[in-house]
Design a protein around this motif. Sequence first.
Motif, PDB file in Angstrom:
ATOM      1  N   ASN A  11       0.838  -1.213   0.000  1.00 55.10           N
ATOM      2  CA  ASN A  11       0.000   0.000   0.000  1.00 55.10           C
ATOM      3  C   ASN A  11       0.866   1.254   0.000  1.00 55.10           C
ATOM      4  N   LYS A  12       1.893   1.228   0.855  1.00 51.32           N
ATOM      5  CA  LYS A  12       2.809   2.373   0.908  1.00 51.32           C
ATOM      6  C   LYS A  12       3.453   2.576  -0.458  1.00 51.32           C
ATOM      7  N   PHE A  13       3.879   1.465  -1.085  1.00 56.16           N
ATOM      8  CA  PHE A  13       4.537   1.559  -2.383  1.00 56.16           C
ATOM      9  C   PHE A  13       3.607   2.208  -3.406  1.00 56.16           C
ATOM     10  N   VAL A  65      13.862   4.606   2.452  1.00 52.91           N
ATOM     11  CA  VAL A  65      12.957   3.846   3.322  1.00 52.91           C
ATOM     12  C   VAL A  65      11.953   4.848   3.891  1.00 52.91           C
ATOM     13  N   GLU A  66      10.888   4.350   4.462  1.00 54.12           N
ATOM     14  CA  GLU A  66       9.903   5.259   5.057  1.00 54.12           C
ATOM     15  C   GLU A  66       9.368   4.660   6.339  1.00 54.12           C
ATOM     16  N   ASP A  67       9.273   5.480   7.356  1.00 51.64           N
ATOM     17  CA  ASP A  67       8.717   5.039   8.635  1.00 51.64           C
ATOM     18  C   ASP A  67       7.630   6.004   9.044  1.00 51.64           C
ATOM     19  N   ALA A  68       6.536   5.447   9.554  1.00 54.64           N
ATOM     20  CA  ALA A  68       5.426   6.317   9.930  1.00 54.64           C
ATOM     21  C   ALA A  68       4.834   5.876  11.254  1.00 54.64           C
ATOM     22  N   GLY A  69       4.078   6.763  11.853  1.00 50.74           N
ATOM     23  CA  GLY A  69       3.402   6.415  13.099  1.00 50.74           C
ATOM     24  C   GLY A  69       2.238   7.344  13.349  1.00 50.74           C
ATOM     25  N   LEU A  70       1.327   6.873  14.195  1.00 55.01           N
ATOM     26  CA  LEU A  70       0.151   7.647  14.584  1.00 55.01           C
ATOM     27  C   LEU A  70       0.359   8.129  16.020  1.00 55.01           C
ATOM     28  N   TYR A  82       5.677   3.035  18.124  1.00 55.36           N
ATOM     29  CA  TYR A  82       5.283   1.628  18.324  1.00 55.36           C
ATOM     30  C   TYR A  82       4.040   1.263  17.506  1.00 55.36           C
ATOM     31  N   SER A  83       3.687   2.095  16.548  1.00 56.67           N
ATOM     32  CA  SER A  83       2.440   1.910  15.796  1.00 56.67           C
ATOM     33  C   SER A  83       2.318   0.532  15.140  1.00 56.67           C
ATOM     34  N   SER A  84       3.426   0.044  14.606  1.00 55.87           N
ATOM     35  CA  SER A  84       3.360  -1.226  13.897  1.00 55.87           C
ATOM     36  C   SER A  84       2.973  -2.350  14.864  1.00 55.87           C
ATOM     37  N   TYR A 108      -2.108  12.952  15.151  1.00 57.05           N
ATOM     38  CA  TYR A 108      -1.493  13.221  13.844  1.00 57.05           C
ATOM     39  C   TYR A 108      -0.685  12.009  13.380  1.00 57.05           C
ATOM     40  N   PHE A 109      -0.571  11.902  12.073  1.00 49.96           N
ATOM     41  CA  PHE A 109       0.308  10.908  11.459  1.00 49.96           C
ATOM     42  C   PHE A 109       1.607  11.617  11.104  1.00 49.96           C
ATOM     43  N   LYS A 110       2.717  10.922  11.338  1.00 49.23           N
ATOM     44  CA  LYS A 110       3.996  11.485  10.884  1.00 49.23           C
ATOM     45  C   LYS A 110       4.723  10.429  10.048  1.00 49.23           C
ATOM     46  N   GLY A 141      -7.211   1.735   1.901  1.00 50.24           N
ATOM     47  CA  GLY A 141      -5.979   2.033   2.628  1.00 50.24           C
ATOM     48  C   GLY A 141      -5.487   0.887   3.485  1.00 50.24           C
ATOM     49  N   PHE A 142      -4.855   1.206   4.585  1.00 46.07           N
ATOM     50  CA  PHE A 142      -4.290   0.169   5.464  1.00 46.07           C
ATOM     51  C   PHE A 142      -4.113   0.739   6.880  1.00 46.07           C
ATOM     52  N   GLY A 143      -3.694  -0.130   7.765  1.00 41.43           N
ATOM     53  CA  GLY A 143      -3.358   0.286   9.130  1.00 41.43           C
ATOM     54  C   GLY A 143      -4.487   1.037   9.825  1.00 41.43           C
ATOM     55  N   PHE A 144      -4.157   2.206  10.345  1.00 44.90           N
ATOM     56  CA  PHE A 144      -5.130   2.973  11.116  1.00 44.90           C
ATOM     57  C   PHE A 144      -6.000   3.892  10.242  1.00 44.90           C
ATOM     58  N   ASP A 145      -5.962   3.712   8.929  1.00 48.10           N
ATOM     59  CA  ASP A 145      -6.773   4.559   8.035  1.00 48.10           C
ATOM     60  C   ASP A 145      -8.262   4.596   8.400  1.00 48.10           C
ATOM     61  N   PRO A 146      -8.866   3.456   8.832  1.00 48.39           N
ATOM     62  CA  PRO A 146     -10.308   3.502   9.134  1.00 48.39           C
ATOM     63  C   PRO A 146     -10.677   4.351  10.344  1.00 48.39           C
ATOM     64  N   LEU A 163      -8.510  11.519  -1.011  1.00 50.16           N
ATOM     65  CA  LEU A 163      -8.207  12.587  -0.053  1.00 50.16           C
ATOM     66  C   LEU A 163      -6.889  12.267   0.652  1.00 50.16           C
ATOM     67  N   LYS A 164      -6.731  11.014   1.060  1.00 50.41           N
ATOM     68  CA  LYS A 164      -5.487  10.615   1.732  1.00 50.41           C
ATOM     69  C   LYS A 164      -4.287  10.902   0.837  1.00 50.41           C
ATOM     70  N   ASN A 165      -4.420  10.514  -0.434  1.00 51.33           N
ATOM     71  CA  ASN A 165      -3.297  10.696  -1.356  1.00 51.33           C
ATOM     72  C   ASN A 165      -2.985  12.163  -1.625  1.00 51.33           C
ATOM     73  N   SER A 168      -1.849  13.417   2.814  1.00 54.48           N
ATOM     74  CA  SER A 168      -1.292  12.588   3.890  1.00 54.48           C
ATOM     75  C   SER A 168       0.123  13.007   4.301  1.00 54.48           C
ATOM     76  N   HIS A 169       0.516  12.530   5.454  1.00 53.47           N
ATOM     77  CA  HIS A 169       1.877  12.654   5.976  1.00 53.47           C
ATOM     78  C   HIS A 169       2.903  12.129   4.962  1.00 53.47           C
ATOM     79  N   ARG A 170       2.538  10.994   4.335  1.00 53.13           N
ATOM     80  CA  ARG A 170       3.447  10.380   3.346  1.00 53.13           C
ATOM     81  C   ARG A 170       3.576  11.274   2.125  1.00 53.13           C
TER      82      ARG A 170
HETATM   83  P1  IMP Z   1       5.622   1.486   9.616  1.00 54.84           P
HETATM   84  O1  IMP Z   1       6.445   0.888  10.711  1.00 54.84           O
HETATM   85  O2  IMP Z   1       6.166   2.732   9.079  1.00 54.84           O
HETATM   86  O3  IMP Z   1       5.246   0.528   8.541  1.00 54.84           O
HETATM   87  O4  IMP Z   1       4.238   1.943  10.229  1.00 54.84           O
HETATM   88  C1  IMP Z   1       3.829   1.614  11.504  1.00 54.84           C
HETATM   89  C2  IMP Z   1       2.359   1.362  11.550  1.00 54.84           C
HETATM   90  O5  IMP Z   1       1.693   2.622  11.490  1.00 54.84           O
HETATM   91  C3  IMP Z   1       1.803   0.526  10.420  1.00 54.84           C
HETATM   92  O6  IMP Z   1       1.772  -0.817  10.761  1.00 54.84           O
HETATM   93  C4  IMP Z   1       0.416   1.053  10.271  1.00 54.84           C
HETATM   94  O7  IMP Z   1      -0.443   0.339  11.117  1.00 54.84           O
HETATM   95  C5  IMP Z   1       0.514   2.492  10.756  1.00 54.84           C
HETATM   96  N1  IMP Z   1       0.587   3.393   9.616  1.00 54.84           N
HETATM   97  C6  IMP Z   1       1.693   3.903   9.003  1.00 54.84           C
HETATM   98  N2  IMP Z   1       1.336   4.680   7.983  1.00 54.84           N
HETATM   99  C7  IMP Z   1      -0.007   4.662   7.932  1.00 54.84           C
HETATM  100  C8  IMP Z   1      -0.952   5.255   7.070  1.00 54.84           C
HETATM  101  O8  IMP Z   1      -0.648   5.965   6.116  1.00 54.84           O
HETATM  102  N3  IMP Z   1      -2.232   4.989   7.364  1.00 54.84           N
HETATM  103  C9  IMP Z   1      -2.637   4.207   8.395  1.00 54.84           C
HETATM  104  N4  IMP Z   1      -1.800   3.618   9.210  1.00 54.84           N
HETATM  105  C10 IMP Z   1      -0.487   3.838   8.981  1.00 54.84           C
END
Ligand code: IMP
Length: 189
Positions: A11-13, A65-70, A82-84, A108-110, A141-146, A163-165, A168-170
């Motif tokens: 999804n990220k890709f 690489v990309e790392d994200a969190g809520l 610790y989002s993952s 917020y998402f970063k 989407g994926f993860g916490f999108d809902p 809208l996300k695209n 979004s933070h990404r």
């Molecule tokens: P990651 O370690 O960067 O892959 O992200 C950590 C976790 O944050 C993922 O497993 C997702 O659950 C959540 N996450 C990251 N980016 C997004 C997003 O764009 N939408 C929703 N959840 C996200």
Amino acid sequence: MKIIFCTGNKNKFEEVKKIFEEYNVSAKLVRKNVKICEIQSESLKEISRVKAISAFEKLHKPLFVEDAGLFIKALNGFPGVYSSYVFKTIGCKGLLTLLQNEKDRSAYFKAVVTFTDGKILKSFSGICKGSIAKKERGNAGFGFDPIFIPAGYKQTFAENLELKNKLSHRKMAVERLVKFLKNYFKQVK
Ligand code: IMP
């Protein structure tokens, strides 16, 4: 010219590919799912930089690489870095339970993207402010999108991927990467 996005998340890709297309990036974007040890840190940037260096040690090609969190305000920023793990364990439902009686649902998402070619190591970040919905809504989407509603809107990211695209933070982090890459490619040609 090729550039590798190291991620196991399709999804990220797809999200990043769309942004590369929108900005007509001349380099071909390739996905590689490399097994990399992730360090534990309270900084997304540090995690991302160590990951990029480890990935380069394996591939020896320009990559990012990309790392994200809520980050949820009422939970002092949890799940954050610790989002993952939190997504895998308690998921959206668990976070909604934690926020059951909470009035302030702001979050917020970063995202932090780190590029390296073995010489340059550069990080770019993006933030999307919003709030946590009362229940899960949408299937995209994926993860916490809902459960994430971007500021100024009513729909969750999972209800409106377009809208996300857009905001979004990404999107913000990758736009910054793209600006950098356009100059970088001119110099390495
Ligand atoms: P990651 O370690 O960067 O892959 O992200 C950590 C976790 O944050 C993922 O497993 C997702 O659950 C959540 N996450 C990251 N980016 C997004 C997003 O764009 N939408 C929703 N959840 C996200």
